[in-house]
Design an enzyme around this catalytic site. Sequence first.
Site, PDB file in Angstrom:
ATOM      1  N   SER A 165       0.856  -1.186   0.000  1.00 54.85           N
ATOM      2  CA  SER A 165       0.000   0.000   0.000  1.00 54.85           C
ATOM      3  C   SER A 165       0.894   1.239   0.000  1.00 54.85           C
ATOM      4  O   SER A 165       1.661   1.432  -0.939  1.00 54.85           O
ATOM      5  CB  SER A 165      -0.953  -0.035   1.200  1.00 54.85           C
ATOM      6  OG  SER A 165      -1.884   1.014   1.133  1.00 54.85           O
TER       7      SER A 165
ATOM      8  N   ASP B 143      -4.401  -4.761   5.988  1.00 53.15           N
ATOM      9  CA  ASP B 143      -4.752  -5.643   4.885  1.00 53.15           C
ATOM     10  C   ASP B 143      -3.577  -6.584   4.599  1.00 53.15           C
ATOM     11  O   ASP B 143      -2.426  -6.173   4.592  1.00 53.15           O
ATOM     12  CB  ASP B 143      -5.087  -4.803   3.646  1.00 53.15           C
ATOM     13  CG  ASP B 143      -5.729  -5.615   2.541  1.00 53.15           C
ATOM     14  OD1 ASP B 143      -6.222  -6.731   2.818  1.00 53.15           O
ATOM     15  OD2 ASP B 143      -5.764  -5.122   1.401  1.00 53.15           O
TER      16      ASP B 143
ATOM     17  N   HIS C 285      -3.070  -0.897  -3.139  1.00 56.05           N
ATOM     18  CA  HIS C 285      -4.251  -0.083  -2.875  1.00 56.05           C
ATOM     19  C   HIS C 285      -4.230   1.164  -3.766  1.00 56.05           C
ATOM     20  O   HIS C 285      -3.320   1.982  -3.661  1.00 56.05           O
ATOM     21  CB  HIS C 285      -4.304   0.332  -1.409  1.00 56.05           C
ATOM     22  CG  HIS C 285      -4.495  -0.822  -0.483  1.00 56.05           C
ATOM     23  ND1 HIS C 285      -4.122  -0.789   0.837  1.00 56.05           N
ATOM     24  CD2 HIS C 285      -5.029  -2.052  -0.686  1.00 56.05           C
ATOM     25  CE1 HIS C 285      -4.420  -1.946   1.409  1.00 56.05           C
ATOM     26  NE2 HIS C 285      -4.965  -2.730   0.493  1.00 56.05           N
TER      27      HIS C 285
END
Length: 196
Positions: A19, A139, A46
Amino acid sequence: MSANPVEVAPIEAVAIGASAGAVQALLHILPALPADTPVPILIVVHVPPDRSNALVTLFQDRCRLRVKEAEDKEAIAHGTVYFAPSDYHLLVEAERTLALSSDEPVNHSRPAIDVLLETAADAFGPALTAIIMTGANHDGADGVRAVAAAGGVVIVEDPATAQVPTMPTAALAACPSARVMPLNDILAYLVGLKTR
């Protein structure tokens, strides 16, 4: 009497999640991979849903591997880097094809790393390597747990050297048996896959 050698499944796919800081980390890894890398590399980064995914364009001219955006029902090919498209989850189906889903976000993200890792673990089992890199949320933590439970290899970027350590730290908490590596060692591992 000698002990029997431990059987290690050959790696058939690599799944990467990242991310915040992802572009810099991936620029360290992907352009350095040889053209004969014998596995597909599936990547979730992301990306804001209202923005087109510029990652393919960024990496296409820098890599010796084929780089593309994943397509629904696409057969997975070796030596190819697949990026999840913006605003779609990337999944691996049992027959080792790709699938895209617009299901609800997971960990406030679509695409979500957990979705990729959990489905890839189901499809590839011990033949999967999962790599969690820099990022600012949790995540991927459930995903690496699933990969480890399926007998796959879990690698986590060293939180001490990650640009944003939150995601690697969460992955290590979920999977304490993960191998912890700085980016140079992750690169060496991936380059070494061609000799295993």
